[in-house]
Write an enzyme that holds these catalytic residues in place. Sequence first.
Site, PDB file in Angstrom:
ATOM      1  N   ILE A  66     -36.165  56.919   1.383  1.00 46.97           N
ATOM      2  CA  ILE A  66     -36.922  57.043   0.180  1.00 46.97           C
ATOM      3  C   ILE A  66     -38.478  57.538   0.904  1.00 46.97           C
ATOM      4  O   ILE A  66     -38.871  57.100   1.691  1.00 46.97           O
ATOM      5  CB  ILE A  66     -37.205  55.847  -0.723  1.00 46.97           C
ATOM      6  CG1 ILE A  66     -37.906  56.307  -1.993  1.00 46.97           C
ATOM      7  CG2 ILE A  66     -37.921  54.755  -0.315  1.00 46.97           C
ATOM      8  CD1 ILE A  66     -37.774  55.105  -2.988  1.00 46.97           C
ATOM      9  N   SER A  67     -38.868  58.722   0.313  1.00 46.34           N
ATOM     10  CA  SER A  67     -40.162  59.227   1.169  1.00 46.34           C
ATOM     11  C   SER A  67     -41.410  58.352   0.749  1.00 46.34           C
ATOM     12  O   SER A  67     -41.273  57.376  -0.304  1.00 46.34           O
ATOM     13  CB  SER A  67     -40.608  60.583   0.464  1.00 46.34           C
ATOM     14  OG  SER A  67     -39.490  61.286   0.657  1.00 46.34           O
ATOM     15  N   GLN A  68     -42.384  58.398   1.641  1.00 47.88           N
ATOM     16  CA  GLN A  68     -43.481  57.731   1.606  1.00 47.88           C
ATOM     17  C   GLN A  68     -44.032  57.993   0.114  1.00 47.88           C
ATOM     18  O   GLN A  68     -44.079  58.960  -0.131  1.00 47.88           O
ATOM     19  CB  GLN A  68     -44.539  58.069   2.573  1.00 47.88           C
ATOM     20  CG  GLN A  68     -45.721  57.368   2.828  1.00 47.88           C
ATOM     21  CD  GLN A  68     -46.601  57.952   3.899  1.00 47.88           C
ATOM     22  OE1 GLN A  68     -46.168  58.845   4.765  1.00 47.88           O
ATOM     23  NE2 GLN A  68     -47.893  57.471   4.059  1.00 47.88           N
ATOM     24  N   ARG A 101     -41.167  51.420  -8.236  1.00 48.48           N
ATOM     25  CA  ARG A 101     -40.378  52.020  -6.992  1.00 48.48           C
ATOM     26  C   ARG A 101     -39.485  50.881  -6.516  1.00 48.48           C
ATOM     27  O   ARG A 101     -38.475  51.303  -5.984  1.00 48.48           O
ATOM     28  CB  ARG A 101     -41.268  52.069  -5.917  1.00 48.48           C
ATOM     29  CG  ARG A 101     -40.886  52.785  -4.731  1.00 48.48           C
ATOM     30  CD  ARG A 101     -42.104  53.382  -3.770  1.00 48.48           C
ATOM     31  NE  ARG A 101     -41.468  54.206  -2.602  1.00 48.48           N
ATOM     32  CZ  ARG A 101     -41.469  53.676  -1.329  1.00 48.48           C
ATOM     33  NH1 ARG A 101     -42.084  52.603  -1.025  1.00 48.48           N
ATOM     34  NH2 ARG A 101     -41.347  54.381  -0.324  1.00 48.48           N
TER      35      ARG A 101
END
Length: 221
Positions: free
Chosen positions: A69-71, A43
């Site tokens: 950026i999503s969890q 990530r």
Amino acid sequence: MNRNSTPIDDYRHRGLRRKLIKELADKGIYSQAVLDAFNQVPRHFFLDKAFEELAYQDRPLPIGCAQTISQPYTVALQSQLLDIKKGDKVLEIGTGSGFQASILCALGARVYTIERQEALFRKTVKNLKQIGFPQIRCYLSDGFEGLPIHAPFKKIIVTAAPKELPVKLIDQLAVGGIMVLPWGDQKNQKMVVLTKTSPTTYKLSEKDDAYFVPMLEGVNK
Ligand code: SAH
């Protein structure tokens, strides 16, 4: 993501990633394929250097252009709900950093992804090539329109929240296909799984509360 060279994935990153994967499993992600994909996709490659230290915490982070950026839990949950099979043709709305698209790719999907913000689109296309996901097909356009020339899609994932169900996307979903989307306004959003039961019918199943940026119309150049 403003990187000049290929980022490094060292033992420390790998250790943090293993901890995050355990956390995701503890929070209810049971798909081993999804957990394995998180192990394969670093990530921190999708973040600016300034956020590298935070990359393996279970939280959303800024990626520029007022987007996030999503969890990790959300990415894992949407991926699990999509139930990806090798070779599935998948459309993503909201490319953002490209992390979710890369997870889908690691799960064996053939990924098409649409972003409406040009600056983010350019940055991400470059980054995906550099970090080893050149096969993801990226489009700069309005996700509400979908990609009619490549339809039908077996799965569709929406990573920004529309207020109304996006009808053109439902049209572009194959019969038997699944769309996973956050649905609602900024105060009241739910994760929803839509299953297409015939060319003109679908069923909806509501899941947890969701917290996504709004899905906006048009392209922002
Ligand atoms: N999936 C991303 C996170 C997405 S954030 C990731 O893994 O990093 C939501 C993204 O949706 C933003 O980049 C936003 O610009 C984009 N977006 C919002 N409305 C859109 C639309 N109509 N079409 C395409 N992208 C859209």
